[in-house]
Design a protein around this motif. Structure first.
Motif, PDB file in Angstrom:
ATOM      1  N   ILE A  91      36.946 -56.578 -11.269  1.00 50.23           N
ATOM      2  CA  ILE A  91      35.426 -56.424 -11.370  1.00 50.23           C
ATOM      3  C   ILE A  91      34.656 -56.781 -12.508  1.00 50.23           C
ATOM      4  CG2 ILE A  91      33.643 -54.169 -11.574  1.00 50.23           C
ATOM      5  CD1 ILE A  91      35.899 -52.406 -10.168  1.00 50.23           C
ATOM      6  N   ALA A  92      35.240 -56.795 -13.629  1.00 50.46           N
ATOM      7  CA  ALA A  92      34.518 -57.420 -14.836  1.00 50.46           C
ATOM      8  C   ALA A  92      34.269 -58.984 -14.472  1.00 50.46           C
ATOM      9  CB  ALA A  92      35.255 -57.317 -16.005  1.00 50.46           C
ATOM     10  N   TYR A  93      35.450 -59.748 -14.214  1.00 51.37           N
ATOM     11  CA  TYR A  93      34.944 -61.012 -13.876  1.00 51.37           C
ATOM     12  C   TYR A  93      34.322 -61.639 -12.568  1.00 51.37           C
ATOM     13  CZ  TYR A  93      38.049 -62.236 -18.003  1.00 51.37           C
ATOM     14  OH  TYR A  93      38.374 -62.323 -19.284  1.00 51.37           O
ATOM     15  N   HIS A  94      34.308 -60.806 -11.673  1.00 48.06           N
ATOM     16  CA  HIS A  94      33.746 -61.142 -10.198  1.00 48.06           C
ATOM     17  C   HIS A  94      32.674 -60.390  -9.891  1.00 48.06           C
ATOM     18  CE1 HIS A  94      37.265 -64.104  -9.494  1.00 48.06           C
ATOM     19  NE2 HIS A  94      38.114 -62.769 -10.177  1.00 48.06           N
ATOM     20  N   GLU A  95      32.040 -59.427 -10.878  1.00 54.61           N
ATOM     21  CA  GLU A  95      30.823 -58.432 -10.439  1.00 54.61           C
ATOM     22  C   GLU A  95      29.882 -59.310  -9.761  1.00 54.61           C
ATOM     23  OE1 GLU A  95      28.365 -56.822 -13.838  1.00 54.61           O
ATOM     24  OE2 GLU A  95      30.635 -56.589 -14.346  1.00 54.61           O
ATOM     25  N   PRO A  96      29.398 -58.594  -8.969  1.00 53.02           N
ATOM     26  CA  PRO A  96      29.439 -57.460  -8.080  1.00 53.02           C
ATOM     27  C   PRO A  96      30.591 -58.040  -6.813  1.00 53.02           C
ATOM     28  CG  PRO A  96      27.337 -58.397  -7.033  1.00 53.02           C
ATOM     29  CD  PRO A  96      27.782 -59.328  -8.251  1.00 53.02           C
ATOM     30  N   VAL A  97      31.639 -57.107  -6.685  1.00 52.39           N
ATOM     31  CA  VAL A  97      32.641 -57.386  -5.830  1.00 52.39           C
ATOM     32  C   VAL A  97      33.115 -56.004  -5.045  1.00 52.39           C
ATOM     33  CG1 VAL A  97      34.297 -56.507  -7.760  1.00 52.39           C
ATOM     34  CG2 VAL A  97      35.086 -58.038  -5.891  1.00 52.39           C
ATOM     35  N   SER A  98      33.347 -56.305  -3.789  1.00 50.71           N
ATOM     36  CA  SER A  98      33.503 -55.226  -3.038  1.00 50.71           C
ATOM     37  C   SER A  98      35.365 -54.898  -3.116  1.00 50.71           C
ATOM     38  CB  SER A  98      33.409 -55.725  -1.589  1.00 50.71           C
ATOM     39  OG  SER A  98      34.260 -56.653  -1.008  1.00 50.71           O
ATOM     40  N   THR A 142      29.583 -51.292 -16.366  1.00 53.79           N
ATOM     41  CA  THR A 142      28.424 -50.668 -16.998  1.00 53.79           C
ATOM     42  C   THR A 142      27.909 -51.193 -18.401  1.00 53.79           C
ATOM     43  OG1 THR A 142      29.590 -49.027 -17.665  1.00 53.79           O
ATOM     44  CG2 THR A 142      28.992 -48.717 -15.492  1.00 53.79           C
ATOM     45  N   GLU A 143      27.069 -50.521 -18.811  1.00 56.18           N
ATOM     46  CA  GLU A 143      26.837 -50.893 -20.348  1.00 56.18           C
ATOM     47  C   GLU A 143      27.802 -50.154 -21.225  1.00 56.18           C
ATOM     48  OE1 GLU A 143      24.399 -52.865 -21.352  1.00 56.18           O
ATOM     49  OE2 GLU A 143      23.813 -53.294 -19.586  1.00 56.18           O
ATOM     50  N   ALA A 144      28.355 -49.066 -20.820  1.00 60.00           N
ATOM     51  CA  ALA A 144      29.326 -48.351 -21.473  1.00 60.00           C
ATOM     52  C   ALA A 144      30.515 -49.053 -21.667  1.00 60.00           C
ATOM     53  CB  ALA A 144      29.717 -47.089 -20.768  1.00 60.00           C
ATOM     54  N   PHE A 145      31.212 -49.996 -20.665  1.00 60.47           N
ATOM     55  CA  PHE A 145      32.095 -50.899 -20.648  1.00 60.47           C
ATOM     56  C   PHE A 145      31.952 -51.938 -21.889  1.00 60.47           C
ATOM     57  CE2 PHE A 145      33.359 -55.224 -19.414  1.00 60.47           C
ATOM     58  CZ  PHE A 145      34.834 -54.917 -19.225  1.00 60.47           C
ATOM     59  N   LEU A 146      30.838 -52.631 -21.704  1.00 64.26           N
ATOM     60  CA  LEU A 146      30.382 -53.295 -22.678  1.00 64.26           C
ATOM     61  C   LEU A 146      30.415 -52.810 -23.943  1.00 64.26           C
ATOM     62  CD1 LEU A 146      27.278 -55.204 -21.320  1.00 64.26           C
ATOM     63  CD2 LEU A 146      29.848 -56.119 -21.312  1.00 64.26           C
ATOM     64  N   HIS A 148      32.329 -50.095 -25.074  1.00 64.78           N
ATOM     65  CA  HIS A 148      33.610 -49.556 -25.347  1.00 64.78           C
ATOM     66  C   HIS A 148      34.412 -50.902 -25.937  1.00 64.78           C
ATOM     67  CE1 HIS A 148      37.345 -47.155 -25.188  1.00 64.78           C
ATOM     68  NE2 HIS A 148      37.865 -48.413 -24.516  1.00 64.78           N
ATOM     69  N   PHE A 149      34.440 -51.956 -25.207  1.00 62.45           N
ATOM     70  CA  PHE A 149      34.941 -53.100 -25.470  1.00 62.45           C
ATOM     71  C   PHE A 149      34.317 -53.986 -26.435  1.00 62.45           C
ATOM     72  CE2 PHE A 149      36.988 -51.666 -21.509  1.00 62.45           C
ATOM     73  CZ  PHE A 149      38.017 -51.443 -21.677  1.00 62.45           C
ATOM     74  N   GLY A 150      33.422 -53.523 -27.089  1.00 67.70           N
ATOM     75  CA  GLY A 150      32.751 -54.458 -27.917  1.00 67.70           C
ATOM     76  C   GLY A 150      32.304 -55.559 -27.425  1.00 67.70           C
ATOM     77  N   LEU A 151      31.815 -55.808 -26.462  1.00 63.89           N
ATOM     78  CA  LEU A 151      31.058 -56.973 -25.842  1.00 63.89           C
ATOM     79  C   LEU A 151      29.481 -57.085 -25.749  1.00 63.89           C
ATOM     80  CD1 LEU A 151      33.566 -57.369 -22.553  1.00 63.89           C
ATOM     81  CD2 LEU A 151      33.633 -58.469 -24.975  1.00 63.89           C
ATOM     82  N   GLY A 152      29.192 -58.076 -26.202  1.00 60.67           N
ATOM     83  CA  GLY A 152      27.635 -58.273 -26.180  1.00 60.67           C
ATOM     84  C   GLY A 152      27.183 -58.357 -24.623  1.00 60.67           C
ATOM     85  N   SER A 153      27.818 -59.074 -24.028  1.00 55.22           N
ATOM     86  CA  SER A 153      27.578 -59.325 -22.470  1.00 55.22           C
ATOM     87  C   SER A 153      28.966 -59.774 -21.651  1.00 55.22           C
ATOM     88  CB  SER A 153      26.553 -60.502 -22.413  1.00 55.22           C
ATOM     89  OG  SER A 153      27.079 -61.555 -22.494  1.00 55.22           O
ATOM     90  N   ARG A 154      28.764 -59.944 -20.389  1.00 58.34           N
ATOM     91  CA  ARG A 154      30.132 -60.352 -19.748  1.00 58.34           C
ATOM     92  C   ARG A 154      30.334 -61.798 -20.172  1.00 58.34           C
ATOM     93  NH1 ARG A 154      28.524 -60.763 -14.414  1.00 58.34           N
ATOM     94  NH2 ARG A 154      30.654 -61.615 -13.871  1.00 58.34           N
TER      95      ARG A 154
END
Length: 192
Positions: A91-98, A142-146, A148-154
């Motif tokens: 999901i993180a690398y391919h979003e949006p994904v079904s 989500t923003e919470a994912f970023l 939690h993992f200390g990322l500024g963006s994808r």
């Protein structure tokens, strides 16, 4: 510290959730908010709290080296199953994904519970529906994912070279990525 920086500091301190620079500007009025944010972040560097930007949103957080002082009970680290970890990565690398695309990439079906765990954690959200047969539901991080993992963006997600350098890809994985890259090149050549 000038008045704009003081206003930014007060606005962020009182905010219930992280704010974008535009949202902050609505509260503090005229001035270079981005410059002010950087000034406040620099002011708090090395303190017990710091101003950080995650996913285009700014907030105060406890300095990472002092977070242990605030834990009243022992936190159990969240353990994700291999299926959930793989699904989150896709999901993180391919979003949006079904769901069907996730299953095609993983090569196996995923249970509904896997996506539920990721949504309960607040890391994945429904992101609309794809135009097409069946209008499948799409998923995104989500923003919470970023946060939690200390990322500024994808864009801050590690690439294949980073994963290889960290020793996180075994030789089998590298062969799979190389063959996928070759297939992509071949399909691009056929399209031309």
């Amino acid at each position: 510290m000038d008045e704009l920086c003081r206003a930014i500091e007060a606005t962020l301190f009182a905010a219930s959730e992280p704010m974008t620079a535009d949202e902050i500007a609505e509260h503090v009025g005229e001035g270079d908010v981005i410059k002010g944010l950087r000034s406040v972040a620099q002011h708090y560097a090395g303190h017990g709290i710091e101003l950080v930007e995650r996913g285009g949103r700014w907030h105060f957080q406890t300095a990472p080296d002092l977070a242990h002082l605030l834990r009243r009970t022992r936190e159990e680290p969240r353990r994700l199953s291999r299926a959930a970890t793989e699904t989150l990565a896709i999901i993180a690398y391919h979003e949006p994904v079904s769901r069907a695309e996730i299953e095609a990439i993983r090569g196996v079906q995923i249970s509904k519970g896997t996506l539920d765990v990721l949504m309960d954690a607040g890391w994945v959200r429904p992101a609309g529906r794809r135009e097409g047969p069946g209008r499948p539901l799409l998923y995104a991080t989500t923003e919470a994912f970023l946060t939690h993992f200390g990322l500024g963006s994808r864009r801050d997600l590690p690439g294949i070279d980073d994963l290889k350098a960290a020793g996180l890809l075994d030789p089998l994985d590298e062969k799979v990525f190389e063959s996928l890259g070759q297939l992509q090149l071949e399909s691009e050549e056929e399209a031309d």
